[in-house]
Scaffold this motif. Structure first.
Motif, short mmCIF file in Angstrom:
data_model
loop_
_atom_site.label_atom_id
_atom_site.label_comp_id
_atom_site.label_asym_id
_atom_site.label_seq_id
_atom_site.Cartn_x
_atom_site.Cartn_y
_atom_site.Cartn_z
N VAL A 97 0.82 -1.22 0.00
CA VAL A 97 0.00 0.00 0.00
C VAL A 97 0.85 1.26 0.00
O VAL A 97 0.35 2.34 -0.36
CB VAL A 97 -0.98 0.03 1.20
N ASN A 98 2.11 1.16 0.37
CA ASN A 98 3.01 2.30 0.25
C ASN A 98 3.88 2.19 -0.99
O ASN A 98 4.07 3.16 -1.72
CB ASN A 98 3.91 2.41 1.49
N SER A 99 4.37 0.99 -1.25
CA SER A 99 5.32 0.79 -2.33
C SER A 99 4.74 1.13 -3.71
O SER A 99 5.35 1.86 -4.49
CB SER A 99 5.82 -0.65 -2.32
N VAL A 100 3.55 0.60 -4.02
CA VAL A 100 2.98 0.81 -5.35
C VAL A 100 2.59 2.27 -5.58
O VAL A 100 2.96 2.85 -6.62
CB VAL A 100 1.79 -0.14 -5.61
N PRO A 101 1.85 2.92 -4.67
CA PRO A 101 1.54 4.33 -4.91
C PRO A 101 2.78 5.21 -5.05
O PRO A 101 2.80 6.15 -5.86
CB PRO A 101 0.72 4.71 -3.67
N GLU A 102 3.81 4.92 -4.27
CA GLU A 102 5.04 5.71 -4.41
C GLU A 102 5.66 5.51 -5.78
O GLU A 102 6.21 6.46 -6.39
CB GLU A 102 6.03 5.33 -3.30
N HIS A 103 5.60 4.30 -6.31
CA HIS A 103 6.11 4.03 -7.65
C HIS A 103 5.30 4.80 -8.70
O HIS A 103 5.86 5.36 -9.64
CB HIS A 103 6.06 2.52 -7.92
N VAL A 104 3.98 4.81 -8.52
CA VAL A 104 3.12 5.57 -9.43
C VAL A 104 3.51 7.04 -9.40
O VAL A 104 3.68 7.68 -10.45
CB VAL A 104 1.63 5.41 -9.04
N LEU A 105 3.65 7.60 -8.20
CA LEU A 105 4.01 9.01 -8.08
C LEU A 105 5.35 9.30 -8.73
O LEU A 105 5.53 10.34 -9.38
CB LEU A 105 4.02 9.41 -6.60
N MET A 106 6.31 8.40 -8.56
CA MET A 106 7.61 8.57 -9.20
C MET A 106 7.46 8.67 -10.71
O MET A 106 8.06 9.55 -11.36
CB MET A 106 8.52 7.38 -8.85
N GLU A 289 10.55 -3.20 2.43
CA GLU A 289 9.53 -3.21 3.47
C GLU A 289 8.28 -3.98 3.02
O GLU A 289 7.70 -4.76 3.78
CB GLU A 289 9.16 -1.78 3.86
N ALA A 290 7.87 -3.75 1.78
CA ALA A 290 6.67 -4.42 1.27
C ALA A 290 6.89 -5.92 1.12
O ALA A 290 6.01 -6.72 1.46
CB ALA A 290 6.27 -3.81 -0.07
N VAL A 291 8.05 -6.31 0.64
CA VAL A 291 8.32 -7.73 0.43
C VAL A 291 8.36 -8.49 1.76
O VAL A 291 7.86 -9.61 1.86
CB VAL A 291 9.63 -7.93 -0.36
N GLN A 292 8.93 -7.89 2.77
CA GLN A 292 8.95 -8.56 4.07
C GLN A 292 7.54 -8.67 4.65
O GLN A 292 7.18 -9.69 5.25
CB GLN A 292 9.87 -7.83 5.05
N ALA A 293 6.75 -7.63 4.46
CA ALA A 293 5.35 -7.69 4.91
C ALA A 293 4.60 -8.80 4.19
O ALA A 293 3.77 -9.50 4.79
CB ALA A 293 4.67 -6.34 4.69
N LEU A 294 4.87 -8.99 2.90
CA LEU A 294 4.25 -10.07 2.14
C LEU A 294 4.65 -11.43 2.71
O LEU A 294 3.80 -12.30 2.92
CB LEU A 294 4.66 -9.95 0.67
N ALA A 295 5.94 -11.61 2.94
CA ALA A 295 6.42 -12.90 3.45
C ALA A 295 5.79 -13.22 4.80
O ALA A 295 5.36 -14.36 5.04
CB ALA A 295 7.95 -12.87 3.57
N ASP A 296 5.69 -12.24 5.66
CA ASP A 296 5.08 -12.45 6.97
C ASP A 296 3.61 -12.83 6.82
O ASP A 296 3.09 -13.70 7.54
CB ASP A 296 5.21 -11.19 7.83
#
Length: 315
Positions: A97-106, A289-296
């Motif tokens: 939820v943070n990683s993808v929107p930040e990529h879009v904004l970039m 951060e997103a990948v670790q959240a996914l793994a958990d």
């Protein structure tokens, strides 16, 4: 004892803690389609990412109880077969939820400020020859007060709306295409296309959304609009996008998804050499951060299933 087989371990660069129930854990860095049946013999749980699991494979795996998708999208899994044969399928949600929107904004900022065109001009020595201190060879636009249209309003779509508002964008949430009822707070699909300066796609790939954006949709969009697709390549007709970029129907596009990943046979989109088109090899989701959240969350799903309190189920 549960036999857990992780088919695509190398796609998730994170630490996986071991589940808190008795199990055998087997992992493979990569798995090809022809290896699936052999590797999943006697497996009760499979952890997968993008590898297709269809009836042809699933029908030969009588011990399988759970498919734990290490991703949100499930278009690679035969959900109908799983429902009919009581194979549970879980996915992971909200981890990016943070990683993808930040990529879009970039991508939006890079395209609105013509970042790559200016980088090329500097490399070509044009700044050295400038008659003034700066080089103004391409238009520059603010994103403040522009309109962001969002198609797909799940957790990532909602996070995108929050980020857009935080930088001063007006946000439109699209209703479904061809919808007969307009939900509160939604804008019709057609009006979202017509009014958006940036159109960002965050919907799953289904039979209803396949080729969602084609030539008629590009014709509705503003000529200064951007299309950002960090969802699925199949949401947009490739030929229509290429035509729109080449004839100036839209101002640019940013892509983090192709129809085939990886594009072993190539892609017409990869042949484009335009400063207003950005392709990344889907990494929008993949911050540390997103990948670790996914793994958990994958392990949380396994533990919840075995405990009799399943979560994030699709079947």
């Amino acid at each position: 004892m549960e036999r857990i087989v992780f088919l695509e371990r190398n796609t998730i660069q994170a630490n996986f803690r071991r589940p808190n129930f008795e199990h055998e854990w087997i992992e493979h860095g990569e798995t090809f389609s022809e290896q699936v049946i052999e590797r999943l013999q006697r497996a009760t749980i499979v952890v997968s990412n993008k590898l297709p699991l269809r009836e042809a494979e699933l029908s030969q795996l009588p011990d399988l109880k759970l498919i734990a998708i290490a991703a949100t999208g499930s278009d690679n899994i035969d959900l109908d077969y799983c429902r009919a044969h009581r194979i549970a399928v879980s996915n992971t949600r909200g981890y990016a939820v943070n990683s993808v929107p930040e990529h879009v904004l970039m991508m939006v900022l890079a395209l609105r400020r013509n970042l790559f065109a200016y980088r090329q001009d500097v490399q070509d020595g044009k700044w050295n020859l400038s008659n003034q201190f700066c080089l103004l060879t391409h238009t520059l636009h603010d994103i403040n007060a522009s309109t962001l249209g969002i198609i797909g309003f799940g957790s990532i779509g909602k996070a995108m709306a929050r980020l857009g508002k935080s930088v001063g964008m007006q946000v439109l949430i699209s209703e479904h295409k061809n919808a007969t009822v307009m939900r509160e707070g939604r804008t019709s699909f057609e009006d979202t296309l017509r009014q958006s300066d940036v159109l960002s796609l965050h919907c799953p790939l289904t039979e209803q959304t396949r080729d969602l954006i084609g030539r008629p949709e590009f014709a509705m969009m503003k000529r200064n609009a951007l299309l950002i697709n960090t969802a699925r390549g199949g949401l947009v007709e490739d030929a229509a996008l290429i035509a729109a970029l080449q004839n100036g129907s839209i101002a640019g596009a940013g892509y983090d998804a192709l129809r085939e990943e990886p594009p072993r046979q190539g892609s017409p989109l990869l042949d484009l050499n335009l400063p207003n088109f950005i392709v990344t090899p889907p990494v929008a989701w993949a911050s540390n951060e997103a990948v670790q959240a996914l793994a958990d969350q994958v392990i949380d799903n396994l533990e919840a299933f075995i405990a009799g309190t399943p979560r994030n189920l699709l079947t």
